[in-house]
Design a protein around this motif. Structure first.
Motif, short mmCIF file in Angstrom:
data_model
loop_
_atom_site.label_atom_id
_atom_site.label_comp_id
_atom_site.label_asym_id
_atom_site.label_seq_id
_atom_site.Cartn_x
_atom_site.Cartn_y
_atom_site.Cartn_z
N LYS A 1 -12.60 -4.54 3.93
CA LYS A 1 -11.59 -3.86 4.75
C LYS A 1 -12.11 -2.53 5.26
O LYS A 1 -11.70 -2.05 6.31
CB LYS A 1 -10.31 -3.63 3.93
N GLY B 1 -7.71 -9.55 4.00
CA GLY B 1 -6.60 -8.77 4.52
C GLY B 1 -5.96 -9.41 5.74
O GLY B 1 -6.35 -10.50 6.17
N PRO B 2 -4.97 -8.75 6.34
CA PRO B 2 -4.29 -9.30 7.52
C PRO B 2 -5.23 -9.36 8.72
O PRO B 2 -6.16 -8.55 8.84
CB PRO B 2 -3.14 -8.31 7.75
N LEU C 1 -6.02 -6.11 10.88
CA LEU C 1 -6.48 -4.89 10.23
C LEU C 1 -7.61 -4.21 11.00
O LEU C 1 -7.67 -2.98 11.09
CB LEU C 1 -6.94 -5.20 8.80
N ARG D 1 4.66 0.52 2.92
CA ARG D 1 4.87 -0.48 3.96
C ARG D 1 3.99 -1.70 3.75
O ARG D 1 4.39 -2.83 4.05
CB ARG D 1 4.59 0.14 5.34
N TRP D 2 2.76 -1.49 3.26
CA TRP D 2 1.83 -2.60 3.06
C TRP D 2 2.48 -3.70 2.23
O TRP D 2 2.38 -4.88 2.54
CB TRP D 2 0.57 -2.07 2.39
N TYR D 3 3.15 -3.32 1.14
CA TYR D 3 3.78 -4.28 0.24
C TYR D 3 5.26 -4.51 0.53
O TYR D 3 5.85 -5.45 -0.01
CB TYR D 3 3.64 -3.80 -1.21
N THR E 1 2.79 -7.60 5.15
CA THR E 1 1.35 -7.74 5.33
C THR E 1 0.91 -9.07 4.75
O THR E 1 0.92 -9.26 3.53
CB THR E 1 0.61 -6.59 4.62
N HIS E 2 0.55 -10.00 5.60
CA HIS E 2 0.30 -11.37 5.16
C HIS E 2 -1.19 -11.64 5.00
O HIS E 2 -1.97 -11.45 5.92
CB HIS E 2 0.90 -12.37 6.15
#
Length: 328
Positions: free
Chosen positions: A68, A96-97, A100, A173-175, A235-236
Protein backbone atom coordinates in the motif's frame (compact mmCIF):
# COMPACT_ATOMS: atom_id res chain seq x y z
CA UNK A 1 0.01 -30.72 -12.83
CA UNK A 2 -1.06 -30.11 -9.24
CA UNK A 3 -0.30 -27.01 -7.21
CA UNK A 4 2.69 -28.63 -5.51
CA UNK A 5 4.26 -29.40 -8.91
CA UNK A 6 4.71 -25.74 -9.73
CA UNK A 7 7.59 -23.64 -8.44
CA UNK A 8 5.91 -20.49 -7.13
CA UNK A 9 7.58 -17.40 -5.68
CA UNK A 10 5.49 -14.83 -3.81
CA UNK A 11 6.91 -11.37 -3.18
CA UNK A 12 5.52 -8.95 -0.56
CA UNK A 13 6.87 -6.18 1.65
CA UNK A 14 7.29 -8.76 4.44
CA UNK A 15 10.87 -9.11 5.58
CA UNK A 16 10.91 -12.91 5.85
CA UNK A 17 11.92 -15.68 3.49
CA UNK A 18 10.75 -19.29 3.10
CA UNK A 19 7.63 -21.44 2.97
CA UNK A 20 4.69 -21.31 5.35
CA UNK A 21 4.13 -24.13 7.82
CA UNK A 22 0.95 -24.98 9.69
CA UNK A 23 2.71 -23.94 12.88
CA UNK A 24 2.57 -20.32 11.72
CA UNK A 25 0.49 -18.52 14.39
CA UNK A 26 -0.82 -15.95 11.91
CA UNK A 27 -2.60 -18.13 9.34
CA UNK A 28 -4.74 -15.33 7.97
CA UNK A 29 -5.91 -15.46 4.36
CA UNK A 30 -2.73 -14.37 2.56
CA UNK A 31 -0.53 -16.71 4.61
CA UNK A 32 -2.99 -19.57 4.14
CA UNK A 33 -2.90 -19.05 0.38
CA UNK A 34 0.90 -19.22 0.34
CA UNK A 35 0.70 -22.48 2.29
CA UNK A 36 -1.80 -24.11 -0.08
CA UNK A 37 0.17 -23.00 -3.15
CA UNK A 38 3.43 -24.23 -1.65
CA UNK A 39 4.85 -20.80 -2.50
CA UNK A 40 8.29 -19.62 -1.47
CA UNK A 41 8.07 -16.12 0.01
CA UNK A 42 10.69 -13.42 -0.56
CA UNK A 43 10.81 -9.69 0.28
CA UNK A 44 9.77 -7.67 -2.74
CA UNK A 45 12.88 -5.50 -2.54
CA UNK A 46 15.10 -8.58 -2.98
CA UNK A 47 13.81 -9.64 -6.41
CA UNK A 48 17.16 -8.72 -7.98
CA UNK A 49 19.07 -10.84 -5.46
CA UNK A 50 16.72 -13.79 -5.97
CA UNK A 51 17.26 -13.55 -9.74
CA UNK A 52 21.03 -13.54 -9.29
CA UNK A 53 20.80 -16.58 -7.02
CA UNK A 54 18.48 -18.77 -9.10
CA UNK A 55 18.89 -17.47 -12.64
CA UNK A 56 16.32 -16.90 -15.39
CA UNK A 57 13.02 -18.81 -15.66
CA UNK A 58 13.61 -20.62 -12.38
CA UNK A 59 10.07 -20.16 -11.05
CA UNK A 60 6.92 -21.12 -12.95
CA UNK A 61 4.94 -18.30 -11.34
CA UNK A 62 5.94 -15.09 -9.63
CA UNK A 63 3.16 -13.48 -7.60
CA UNK A 64 3.65 -9.93 -6.35
CA UNK A 65 1.61 -8.13 -3.71
CA UNK A 66 2.39 -4.47 -4.30
CA UNK A 67 2.50 -2.70 -0.90
CA UNK A 68 0.00 0.00 0.00
CA UNK A 69 2.98 2.27 0.66
CA UNK A 70 6.67 2.30 -0.36
CA UNK A 71 5.84 2.91 -4.04
CA UNK A 72 8.68 5.43 -4.23
CA UNK A 73 11.14 2.73 -3.19
CA UNK A 74 9.76 0.28 -5.78
CA UNK A 75 10.33 2.86 -8.50
CA UNK A 76 14.09 2.82 -7.84
CA UNK A 77 14.76 -0.58 -9.44
CA UNK A 78 13.53 -2.62 -12.40
CA UNK A 79 11.03 -4.71 -10.45
CA UNK A 80 9.01 -5.92 -13.43
CA UNK A 81 12.02 -6.52 -15.67
CA UNK A 82 13.78 -8.67 -13.09
CA UNK A 83 10.56 -10.48 -12.21
CA UNK A 84 9.93 -11.42 -15.85
CA UNK A 85 13.45 -12.84 -16.11
CA UNK A 86 13.08 -14.85 -12.92
CA UNK A 87 9.56 -16.23 -13.51
CA UNK A 88 7.89 -17.77 -16.55
CA UNK A 89 4.55 -16.18 -15.66
CA UNK A 90 3.94 -13.10 -13.52
CA UNK A 91 0.84 -12.31 -11.48
CA UNK A 92 -0.22 -9.27 -9.45
CA UNK A 93 -2.17 -9.84 -6.22
CA UNK A 94 -4.45 -7.01 -5.10
CA UNK A 95 -3.63 -5.34 -1.79
CA UNK A 96 -6.29 -3.07 -0.27
CA UNK A 97 -9.17 -1.39 -2.15
CA UNK A 98 -8.73 -0.97 -5.90
CA UNK A 99 -8.91 2.83 -5.67
CA UNK A 100 -6.08 3.21 -3.14
CA UNK A 101 -3.42 4.06 -5.74
CA UNK A 102 -5.33 7.25 -6.61
CA UNK A 103 -4.12 8.73 -3.31
CA UNK A 104 -0.51 8.49 -4.57
CA UNK A 105 1.45 11.26 -6.29
CA UNK A 106 0.89 11.61 -10.03
CA UNK A 107 4.26 10.03 -10.80
CA UNK A 108 3.52 7.09 -8.49
CA UNK A 109 0.07 6.58 -10.01
CA UNK A 110 1.55 6.31 -13.51
CA UNK A 111 4.24 3.89 -12.30
CA UNK A 112 1.63 1.77 -10.52
CA UNK A 113 -0.60 1.66 -13.59
CA UNK A 114 2.26 0.81 -15.94
CA UNK A 115 3.42 -1.94 -13.59
CA UNK A 116 -0.03 -3.58 -13.56
CA UNK A 117 -0.17 -3.63 -17.36
CA UNK A 118 3.11 -5.59 -17.47
CA UNK A 119 1.86 -8.60 -15.50
CA UNK A 120 0.60 -11.67 -17.35
CA UNK A 121 -2.45 -11.88 -15.08
CA UNK A 122 -4.01 -10.15 -12.07
CA UNK A 123 -5.73 -11.55 -9.00
CA UNK A 124 -8.43 -9.44 -7.34
CA UNK A 125 -10.51 -9.73 -4.17
CA UNK A 126 -14.10 -9.16 -5.33
CA UNK A 127 -16.09 -9.33 -8.54
CA UNK A 128 -16.24 -5.53 -8.68
CA UNK A 129 -12.44 -5.45 -8.39
CA UNK A 130 -12.14 -7.95 -11.25
CA UNK A 131 -14.22 -5.70 -13.48
CA UNK A 132 -12.20 -2.65 -12.45
CA UNK A 133 -8.81 -4.15 -13.22
CA UNK A 134 -10.04 -5.66 -16.47
CA UNK A 135 -11.18 -2.22 -17.52
CA UNK A 136 -7.97 -0.35 -16.78
CA UNK A 137 -5.45 -3.00 -17.88
CA UNK A 138 -7.13 -5.18 -20.55
CA UNK A 139 -5.33 -8.12 -18.92
CA UNK A 140 -6.81 -11.44 -17.69
CA UNK A 141 -8.14 -10.90 -14.17
CA UNK A 142 -9.46 -13.57 -11.83
CA UNK A 143 -10.91 -13.50 -8.37
CA UNK A 144 -8.60 -14.91 -5.72
CA UNK A 145 -11.06 -16.25 -3.11
CA UNK A 146 -10.17 -15.29 0.45
CA UNK A 147 -8.93 -18.58 1.85
CA UNK A 148 -9.43 -19.79 5.42
CA UNK A 149 -7.80 -22.98 6.71
CA UNK A 150 -9.91 -23.32 9.85
CA UNK A 151 -10.64 -27.00 9.31
CA UNK A 152 -7.00 -27.91 8.69
CA UNK A 153 -5.98 -26.05 11.85
CA UNK A 154 -8.56 -27.87 13.97
CA UNK A 155 -10.77 -24.87 14.68
CA UNK A 156 -14.32 -25.95 15.46
CA UNK A 157 -17.49 -24.00 14.60
CA UNK A 158 -19.18 -22.54 17.66
CA UNK A 159 -21.39 -24.75 19.77
CA UNK A 160 -22.38 -22.13 22.36
CA UNK A 161 -22.16 -18.36 22.58
CA UNK A 162 -22.69 -15.39 24.84
CA UNK A 163 -25.00 -12.40 24.59
CA UNK A 164 -22.53 -10.00 23.00
CA UNK A 165 -22.15 -8.35 19.61
CA UNK A 166 -18.80 -7.89 17.90
CA UNK A 167 -18.08 -5.13 15.40
CA UNK A 168 -15.36 -5.56 12.81
CA UNK A 169 -13.15 -2.50 13.16
CA UNK A 170 -12.23 0.72 14.85
CA UNK A 171 -13.70 4.22 14.76
CA UNK A 172 -12.19 5.43 11.50
CA UNK A 173 -13.63 5.77 8.00
CA UNK A 174 -11.45 2.92 6.70
CA UNK A 175 -13.29 0.43 8.94
CA UNK A 176 -16.61 2.27 9.27
CA UNK A 177 -16.52 1.67 13.01
CA UNK A 178 -19.03 4.40 13.83
CA UNK A 179 -21.61 2.92 11.45
CA UNK A 180 -21.13 -0.50 13.03
CA UNK A 181 -21.35 0.96 16.54
CA UNK A 182 -24.67 2.71 15.85
CA UNK A 183 -26.22 -0.51 14.51
CA UNK A 184 -24.71 -2.68 17.25
CA UNK A 185 -26.49 -0.60 19.88
CA UNK A 186 -29.82 -1.99 18.63
CA UNK A 187 -29.05 -5.35 20.25
CA UNK A 188 -28.85 -3.98 23.82
CA UNK A 189 -25.84 -6.23 24.37
CA UNK A 190 -22.21 -5.59 25.30
CA UNK A 191 -20.26 -4.39 22.26
CA UNK A 192 -16.81 -5.81 21.52
CA UNK A 193 -14.25 -4.80 18.87
CA UNK A 194 -10.79 -6.01 17.85
CA UNK A 195 -7.85 -3.64 18.18
CA UNK A 196 -6.65 -2.79 14.68
CA UNK A 197 -3.70 -0.75 13.48
CA UNK A 198 -5.85 2.34 12.83
CA UNK A 199 -7.32 2.54 16.33
CA UNK A 200 -7.55 6.20 17.37
CA UNK A 201 -6.96 8.10 20.61
CA UNK A 202 -9.78 8.05 23.18
CA UNK A 203 -11.54 5.18 21.43
CA UNK A 204 -11.12 3.22 24.65
CA UNK A 205 -13.47 5.71 26.32
CA UNK A 206 -16.40 4.40 24.24
CA UNK A 207 -18.67 1.75 25.74
CA UNK A 208 -16.82 -0.85 23.69
CA UNK A 209 -14.70 -3.68 25.02
CA UNK A 210 -11.56 -3.72 22.87
CA UNK A 211 -9.88 -7.08 22.47
CA UNK A 212 -6.08 -7.23 22.70
CA UNK A 213 -4.02 -8.07 19.62
CA UNK A 214 -4.00 -11.83 19.11
CA UNK A 215 -2.89 -14.47 16.64
CA UNK A 216 -5.33 -15.56 13.93
CA UNK A 217 -6.01 -18.92 15.60
CA UNK A 218 -6.70 -17.21 18.92
CA UNK A 219 -8.94 -14.72 17.12
CA UNK A 220 -11.00 -17.47 15.49
CA UNK A 221 -11.45 -19.33 18.75
CA UNK A 222 -12.39 -16.11 20.54
CA UNK A 223 -14.84 -15.10 17.82
CA UNK A 224 -16.86 -18.28 18.32
CA UNK A 225 -18.53 -16.95 21.46
CA UNK A 226 -20.34 -13.94 19.93
CA UNK A 227 -24.04 -13.80 19.19
CA UNK A 228 -23.91 -11.56 16.13
CA UNK A 229 -21.46 -9.49 14.07
CA UNK A 230 -21.74 -6.03 12.51
CA UNK A 231 -19.13 -4.85 10.02
CA UNK A 232 -20.28 -1.87 7.99
CA UNK A 233 -16.87 -1.28 6.43
CA UNK A 234 -16.87 0.90 3.29
CA UNK A 235 -13.32 -0.13 2.34
CA UNK A 236 -13.65 -3.40 0.46
CA UNK A 237 -10.78 -5.84 0.14
CA UNK A 238 -10.40 -9.44 1.33
CA UNK A 239 -13.53 -9.49 3.51
CA UNK A 240 -12.16 -11.71 6.25
CA UNK A 241 -14.51 -10.58 9.04
CA UNK A 242 -17.69 -11.65 7.23
CA UNK A 243 -15.95 -14.89 6.26
CA UNK A 244 -14.80 -15.66 9.80
CA UNK A 245 -18.31 -15.06 11.10
CA UNK A 246 -19.85 -17.35 8.49
CA UNK A 247 -17.56 -20.21 9.48
CA UNK A 248 -19.02 -20.04 12.99
CA UNK A 249 -22.57 -19.44 11.78
CA UNK A 250 -22.58 -15.93 13.25
CA UNK A 251 -25.01 -13.65 11.39
CA UNK A 252 -23.15 -10.57 10.15
CA UNK A 253 -24.64 -7.28 8.95
CA UNK A 254 -22.50 -5.56 6.31
CA UNK A 255 -22.31 -3.46 3.18
CA UNK A 256 -22.69 -4.82 -0.36
CA UNK A 257 -19.73 -4.81 -2.75
CA UNK A 258 -17.82 -7.26 -0.58
CA UNK A 259 -18.16 -10.79 -1.98
CA UNK A 260 -17.80 -12.60 1.34
CA UNK A 261 -20.62 -10.48 2.78
CA UNK A 262 -22.96 -10.81 -0.21
CA UNK A 263 -22.37 -14.53 -0.76
CA UNK A 264 -22.27 -15.71 2.84
CA UNK A 265 -24.74 -13.31 4.51
CA UNK A 266 -27.22 -12.41 1.74
CA UNK A 267 -30.10 -11.75 4.16
CA UNK A 268 -28.08 -9.14 6.07
CA UNK A 269 -26.40 -7.16 3.28
CA UNK A 270 -27.31 -3.50 2.77
CA UNK A 271 -26.32 -0.80 0.31
CA UNK A 272 -23.46 1.47 1.27
CA UNK A 273 -24.67 3.91 3.92
CA UNK A 274 -28.10 2.35 4.44
CA UNK A 275 -27.95 2.48 8.23
CA UNK A 276 -31.75 2.51 8.48
CA UNK A 277 -32.06 -0.95 6.87
CA UNK A 278 -29.06 -2.22 8.83
CA UNK A 279 -30.79 -1.19 12.07
CA UNK A 280 -33.96 -2.95 10.95
CA UNK A 281 -31.99 -6.15 10.31
CA UNK A 282 -30.54 -5.82 13.80
CA UNK A 283 -34.02 -5.55 15.28
CA UNK A 284 -35.16 -8.56 13.26
CA UNK A 285 -32.21 -10.63 14.49
CA UNK A 286 -32.96 -9.58 18.05
CA UNK A 287 -36.71 -10.17 18.03
CA UNK A 288 -37.30 -12.93 15.49
CA UNK A 289 -35.74 -16.28 16.45
CA UNK A 290 -36.65 -17.86 13.11
CA UNK A 291 -34.92 -15.07 11.18
CA UNK A 292 -31.84 -15.38 13.37
CA UNK A 293 -31.72 -19.13 12.82
CA UNK A 294 -32.14 -18.68 9.05
CA UNK A 295 -29.25 -16.21 8.89
CA UNK A 296 -27.06 -18.35 11.14
CA UNK A 297 -27.67 -21.68 9.40
CA UNK A 298 -27.48 -20.28 5.86
CA UNK A 299 -24.20 -18.46 6.52
CA UNK A 300 -22.56 -21.69 7.65
CA UNK A 301 -23.99 -23.63 4.69
CA UNK A 302 -22.95 -20.89 2.27
CA UNK A 303 -19.41 -21.07 3.62
CA UNK A 304 -19.26 -24.84 3.13
CA UNK A 305 -20.37 -24.42 -0.50
CA UNK A 306 -18.09 -21.47 -1.24
CA UNK A 307 -14.60 -21.11 -2.70
CA UNK A 308 -13.34 -19.76 0.63
CA UNK A 309 -12.46 -23.18 2.07
CA UNK A 310 -9.58 -25.41 1.05
CA UNK A 311 -11.73 -28.17 -0.44
CA UNK A 312 -13.24 -25.88 -3.06
CA UNK A 313 -10.39 -23.37 -3.34
CA UNK A 314 -7.73 -25.82 -4.54
CA UNK A 315 -9.42 -27.05 -7.77
CA UNK A 316 -10.55 -23.50 -8.57
CA UNK A 317 -7.10 -21.94 -8.31
CA UNK A 318 -5.39 -24.94 -9.93
CA UNK A 319 -7.50 -24.55 -13.06
CA UNK A 320 -6.65 -20.85 -13.30
CA UNK A 321 -2.90 -21.40 -12.94
CA UNK A 322 -2.88 -24.32 -15.38
CA UNK A 323 -4.62 -22.21 -18.03
CA UNK A 324 -2.13 -19.37 -17.57
CA UNK A 325 0.88 -21.70 -17.63
CA UNK A 326 -0.22 -23.45 -20.79
CA UNK A 327 -1.05 -20.19 -22.58
CA UNK A 328 2.18 -19.31 -24.33
Amino acid sequence: MGLKDYKIAWFTEGGWQGKVGLDNPNMRNDVSTKYVLGAEHYPIFQISEVLQHFGENYFDFGIVTLPKTKTEELMKFDMIGNLKKLCKKTISMQEGPHWLFQDYTMEQQIWWYNALTEFDMLFAHNHKDVNYYKGITNKPVHKMPTLMLAERLGIKPRSEWSDAVIIGGNMVRWYGGFDSYIVAQEFDMPIVAPSMGRKIDREDEMDINHLPYMTWVDWMNNLSQYHVGVHLMPTHAAGTFALNCAFHGIPCIGYEGLDTQEELHPHLTVKDGDIALAKQYAKDLKNDEDFYELCSTSSRENYQNSLYNEKNFVPHITEILEELYENN
